[in-house]
Design a protein around this motif. Sequence first.
Motif, PDB file in Angstrom:
ATOM      1  N   SER A 142      -3.015  10.745   7.853  1.00 42.94           N
ATOM      2  CA  SER A 142      -4.434   9.469   8.058  1.00 42.94           C
ATOM      3  C   SER A 142      -4.070   8.869   7.210  1.00 42.94           C
ATOM      4  CB  SER A 142      -5.747  10.054   7.875  1.00 42.94           C
ATOM      5  OG  SER A 142      -6.457   9.614   6.840  1.00 42.94           O
ATOM      6  N   ILE A 143      -3.001   8.965   5.711  1.00 38.42           N
ATOM      7  CA  ILE A 143      -3.473   8.008   4.609  1.00 38.42           C
ATOM      8  C   ILE A 143      -2.137   6.816   5.191  1.00 38.42           C
ATOM      9  CG2 ILE A 143      -2.449   7.001   2.286  1.00 38.42           C
ATOM     10  CD1 ILE A 143      -4.577  10.084   1.915  1.00 38.42           C
ATOM     11  N   ILE A 144      -0.578   7.438   5.790  1.00 41.24           N
ATOM     12  CA  ILE A 144       0.099   6.600   6.025  1.00 41.24           C
ATOM     13  C   ILE A 144      -0.023   5.747   6.693  1.00 41.24           C
ATOM     14  CG2 ILE A 144       2.705   7.126   6.667  1.00 41.24           C
ATOM     15  CD1 ILE A 144       2.676   9.537   4.773  1.00 41.24           C
ATOM     16  N   GLY A 145      -0.839   6.181   7.912  1.00 43.05           N
ATOM     17  CA  GLY A 145      -1.202   5.483   9.553  1.00 43.05           C
ATOM     18  C   GLY A 145      -2.098   4.777   9.088  1.00 43.05           C
ATOM     19  N   ASN A 146      -3.071   4.906   7.999  1.00 43.17           N
ATOM     20  CA  ASN A 146      -4.055   3.647   7.991  1.00 43.17           C
ATOM     21  C   ASN A 146      -3.140   2.666   6.695  1.00 43.17           C
ATOM     22  OD1 ASN A 146      -6.441   4.042   9.074  1.00 43.17           O
ATOM     23  ND2 ASN A 146      -6.341   5.127   7.931  1.00 43.17           N
ATOM     24  N   GLY A 147      -2.560   2.990   5.950  1.00 45.32           N
ATOM     25  CA  GLY A 147      -1.970   1.611   5.084  1.00 45.32           C
ATOM     26  C   GLY A 147      -0.043   1.401   5.061  1.00 45.32           C
ATOM     27  N   TYR A 148       0.609   2.068   5.838  1.00 44.61           N
ATOM     28  CA  TYR A 148       1.961   1.500   5.855  1.00 44.61           C
ATOM     29  C   TYR A 148       2.033   0.213   5.823  1.00 44.61           C
ATOM     30  CZ  TYR A 148       2.351   1.357  11.290  1.00 44.61           C
ATOM     31  OH  TYR A 148       1.308   1.386  12.605  1.00 44.61           O
ATOM     32  N   THR A 149       0.709  -0.537   7.070  1.00 42.43           N
ATOM     33  CA  THR A 149       1.317  -2.042   7.525  1.00 42.43           C
ATOM     34  C   THR A 149       0.273  -2.794   6.321  1.00 42.43           C
ATOM     35  OG1 THR A 149      -1.507  -1.968   8.139  1.00 42.43           O
ATOM     36  CG2 THR A 149       0.414  -2.040   9.943  1.00 42.43           C
ATOM     37  N   ALA A 150       0.139  -2.153   5.361  1.00 45.98           N
ATOM     38  CA  ALA A 150      -0.138  -3.099   4.315  1.00 45.98           C
ATOM     39  C   ALA A 150       1.048  -3.528   2.964  1.00 45.98           C
ATOM     40  CB  ALA A 150      -1.186  -2.119   2.569  1.00 45.98           C
ATOM     41  N   ALA A 164      -8.931  -6.036   5.318  1.00 47.59           N
ATOM     42  CA  ALA A 164      -7.492  -6.178   5.392  1.00 47.59           C
ATOM     43  C   ALA A 164      -7.950  -4.842   4.144  1.00 47.59           C
ATOM     44  CB  ALA A 164      -7.342  -6.858   4.706  1.00 47.59           C
ATOM     45  N   PHE A 165      -8.727  -4.880   3.343  1.00 49.49           N
ATOM     46  CA  PHE A 165      -8.895  -3.759   2.185  1.00 49.49           C
ATOM     47  C   PHE A 165      -9.152  -2.477   2.395  1.00 49.49           C
ATOM     48  CE2 PHE A 165     -10.799  -7.092  -1.026  1.00 49.49           C
ATOM     49  CZ  PHE A 165      -9.764  -7.160  -2.080  1.00 49.49           C
ATOM     50  N   ILE A 166      -8.908  -1.650   3.332  1.00 46.67           N
ATOM     51  CA  ILE A 166      -8.746  -0.950   4.614  1.00 46.67           C
ATOM     52  C   ILE A 166      -8.021  -0.130   4.316  1.00 46.67           C
ATOM     53  CG2 ILE A 166      -9.119   0.650   5.885  1.00 46.67           C
ATOM     54  CD1 ILE A 166     -11.610  -0.854   6.534  1.00 46.67           C
ATOM     55  N   GLU A 167      -7.187  -0.915   5.115  1.00 47.47           N
ATOM     56  CA  GLU A 167      -4.765  -0.912   4.890  1.00 47.47           C
ATOM     57  C   GLU A 167      -4.717  -0.898   3.359  1.00 47.47           C
ATOM     58  OE1 GLU A 167      -3.544  -3.403   6.907  1.00 47.47           O
ATOM     59  OE2 GLU A 167      -2.633  -4.894   5.199  1.00 47.47           O
ATOM     60  N   ARG A 168      -5.061  -2.070   2.814  1.00 52.34           N
ATOM     61  CA  ARG A 168      -5.066  -1.733   1.093  1.00 52.34           C
ATOM     62  C   ARG A 168      -5.196  -1.015   0.404  1.00 52.34           C
ATOM     63  NH1 ARG A 168      -4.027  -6.703   3.348  1.00 52.34           N
ATOM     64  NH2 ARG A 168      -2.675  -7.175   2.387  1.00 52.34           N
ATOM     65  N   THR A 169      -6.087   0.064   0.435  1.00 51.44           N
ATOM     66  CA  THR A 169      -6.730   0.713  -0.137  1.00 51.44           C
ATOM     67  C   THR A 169      -5.957   1.817   0.144  1.00 51.44           C
ATOM     68  OG1 THR A 169      -9.051   0.709   0.480  1.00 51.44           O
ATOM     69  CG2 THR A 169      -8.866   2.973  -0.046  1.00 51.44           C
ATOM     70  N   SER A 170      -4.975   2.544   1.740  1.00 54.08           N
ATOM     71  CA  SER A 170      -4.717   3.568   2.284  1.00 54.08           C
ATOM     72  C   SER A 170      -3.087   3.118   0.714  1.00 54.08           C
ATOM     73  CB  SER A 170      -4.532   3.782   3.296  1.00 54.08           C
ATOM     74  OG  SER A 170      -5.651   4.361   3.921  1.00 54.08           O
ATOM     75  N   VAL A 213      -9.441   4.204  -9.746  1.00 51.87           N
ATOM     76  CA  VAL A 213     -10.581   2.976  -9.964  1.00 51.87           C
ATOM     77  C   VAL A 213     -10.376   2.089  -8.836  1.00 51.87           C
ATOM     78  CG1 VAL A 213     -11.754   1.395 -11.455  1.00 51.87           C
ATOM     79  CG2 VAL A 213     -11.405   3.959 -12.300  1.00 51.87           C
ATOM     80  N   GLN A 214      -9.195   1.798  -8.976  1.00 48.50           N
ATOM     81  CA  GLN A 214      -8.600   0.476  -7.944  1.00 48.50           C
ATOM     82  C   GLN A 214      -8.841   1.182  -6.191  1.00 48.50           C
ATOM     83  OE1 GLN A 214      -6.972  -3.230  -8.822  1.00 48.50           O
ATOM     84  NE2 GLN A 214      -8.709  -2.618  -7.237  1.00 48.50           N
ATOM     85  N   ILE A 215      -8.697   2.094  -6.335  1.00 52.29           N
ATOM     86  CA  ILE A 215      -8.732   2.444  -5.002  1.00 52.29           C
ATOM     87  C   ILE A 215     -10.233   2.573  -4.405  1.00 52.29           C
ATOM     88  CG2 ILE A 215      -8.809   5.028  -3.374  1.00 52.29           C
ATOM     89  CD1 ILE A 215      -6.166   5.431  -5.241  1.00 52.29           C
ATOM     90  N   PHE A 216     -11.565   2.895  -5.098  1.00 52.16           N
ATOM     91  CA  PHE A 216     -12.671   3.301  -5.573  1.00 52.16           C
ATOM     92  C   PHE A 216     -13.227   1.860  -4.916  1.00 52.16           C
ATOM     93  CE2 PHE A 216     -16.563   2.965  -7.696  1.00 52.16           C
ATOM     94  CZ  PHE A 216     -17.814   3.695  -7.285  1.00 52.16           C
TER      95      PHE A 216
END
Lengths: 346, 428
Positions: free
Chosen positions: B46-54, B394-400, B382-385
């Motif tokens: 889930s994390i990699i799937g959401n985040g790799y595009t960032a 666009a912050f969703i993928e950056r969070t991941s 904290v940055q993730i939070f």
Amino acid sequence: MKRTLVLAAAAAALAGQAQARDYISIVGSSTVYPFATVVAEQFGKTTDFKTPTIESTGSGGGLKLFCAGIGVEHPDVANASRRIKKSEIEKCARNGVNDVVEVKIGYDGIVFANSRKAGPVRISREQIFLALAKEVPDPNGGETLVPNPYMKWSDVDASLPGTGIEVLGPPPTSGTRDAFVELALEGGCKKIGWIKAMRKTDKKRYKAICHTVREDGAYVEAGENDNLIVQKLDANPAAFGVFGYSFLDQNSDKLQGGVVDGVAPTFENIADQSYPVSRPLYFYVKKAHVGAIPGMTEYLAEFTSEKAWGPEGYLADKGMIPMPDAERKTFSGDVKSLSNLNLAAN
Amino acid sequence: MDTSIHTSEAMVRRRAKRRAAERRFRAYGATAVALAIAALGALFASIIGNGYTAFQQTYIELEITYDPETLGLGEARDAAALSAANYPGVVKKAMRETFPEVTGRRAKRRLYGIVSSGASFILRERVLADPGLVGETRRVWVPADDDVDMLVKGHIDRDAPEAERRVKDDQIAWITRLERAGRIEKRFNTTFFTAGDSREPELAGVRGAAAGSFFTLLVTLALSFPIGVAAAVYLEEFAPTNRLTDLIEVNINNLAAVPSIIFGLLGLAVFINFFGLPRSAPLVGGLVLTLMTLPTIIIASRAALKSVPPSIREAALGMGASKMQTITHHVLPLAMPGMLTGTIIGMAQALGETAPLLMIGMVAFIVDVPGGLLDPSTALPVQIFLWADSPERAFIERTSAAIMVLLAFLITMNALAVVLRRRFERRW
């Protein structure tokens, strides 16, 4: 060895503290946070001053820190999604914070939204009250209260969908929740004549009726994170959510805002205040720090400039609803002259 | 028929039952492991799937004319004038020249909205680095706005009704034209690793948070490791067993279980309000996290010291070594792998902690990358939070992506622990 080094560093830190802080310190509301941060970033990137730091502490927590005293260790600005309270002004005064400038920056609409996979909804504040209050007038008539018996929206009113009542909203610690309860629930509660009459006779009881949200699972406290509510609504088309307008604006492909009292939650409707569930946003400035902390005057000028808070400004792009022209003029005048806060006004 | 007790019918049945029970017992264990792996796999997927595009960012090529008139420079070429020049105007002019047919205030606003507001900062940096650019024309790749980025990456459905998406029909038409002309490109998102926080997703990065975490952990390690080991050595090797040391032991075990927010409150009261240290500083964060990790390190270090066989101490003392020599030459090196493990676990805990940082002002929007122990800063979790709570899509993928960075740090730390442990273990 390492320890002596660190102790030395700590000692140096204590000595360094006597020097002035060279960046603005801002605390306060998590609702104002996304707007204040944009201004701070713009300010930091276009001037030679350091970027202000902004802590998201909630309105109450922020004003508490703000009112703790004068000096570099205390914040310079407090953001709030409600007006400062009399008790807070008194606390400020006790700690020597006498001169405070109040700046209203714009409005935030609170939306009652659901997934686009379900049909759009038209609802009145009275229906919101009947669906979400802990105690409601007896549906069989009479001026008595019964624990909320409604399980489906269609039980409240035949025009509403036949799905179970499930509303995801913020917890009581949130300013959004306070505003929703005050504007939507109490707004609907007041429409019921005999409860409204109670306001004069038994104010405490009136508040208890109008402000208490049901606790039987129909209202789900989904935490302070509005993104979580957005995701849950997307996954569960039968549920409704309560959150700030900017999240609806960003997710308009997934969510639709419910029409409240015949008015849709659009930018224009919140701006001209015809949408009933909207609230003003503020920030408070410590006058003693203007001039003492570098960049204060310039930060205030940036925030109150047309390119920031105007109808075409970058804050509007982020979902903040600007004030009408006349109001903007008043407040930017107040900022320029640093007029003191006057609770009696407006 | 054989009547041996081992092959009687009742025995055979009992044996079959016992073996079946054993197979089931093993299966329970295997299921538990499989469940854990599946949970971990789902988390990573889930994390990699959401985040790799960032890790990619959409860029747009613009033909920028550094026209002194548009820049509002006149004849001035000094640094102050160049710094305050009207760079957004140059970007807007370039956009207008690319799409000359766009007229009307609203349409123009939508056109300017395709390019990130960070574009003007890039031009400003270039001109400040090379004032000779003024008057020249250059092709420059600038980051696209986060909504455009989401559209190009396919997170916004182009076929949805116009009212339901943030990118409007005319904007999609312009983007399509740019795409056909090869002037839109997805590139590696270096900004994500070099920039501090920003409210514009395309300009936001984890460098500030990573630097904050680094300084915080530096303070934590420098304080908690020596103090923790010294305390463990004293309690294990020197302290008499009496009521006082019992009390200390109970308290240390208790402290290890205290919710971390309490340490944050303590830090606020002692370090900030009493000692007057600045809010949001990694020094204070490190001090608070030291208090939090100390019990973990002391307990792990004591366990490591306990596991050193008494024969080693006795042999050393027997050879005439002093108590201190016994400890520093023999006991400590043997116990070091265990102590290091405890310290790394404590550090990993500290790296992932947000609650105590809330009280001391490290949960904050901080753009400038901290350069020292007293600069305002945040930390990675904290940055993730903060990003998870931002409205922009666009912050969703950056969070991941930020979670991936945090996990990478944790894995590196644990790998380091394993390597260090192996080293020490080989010597003994």
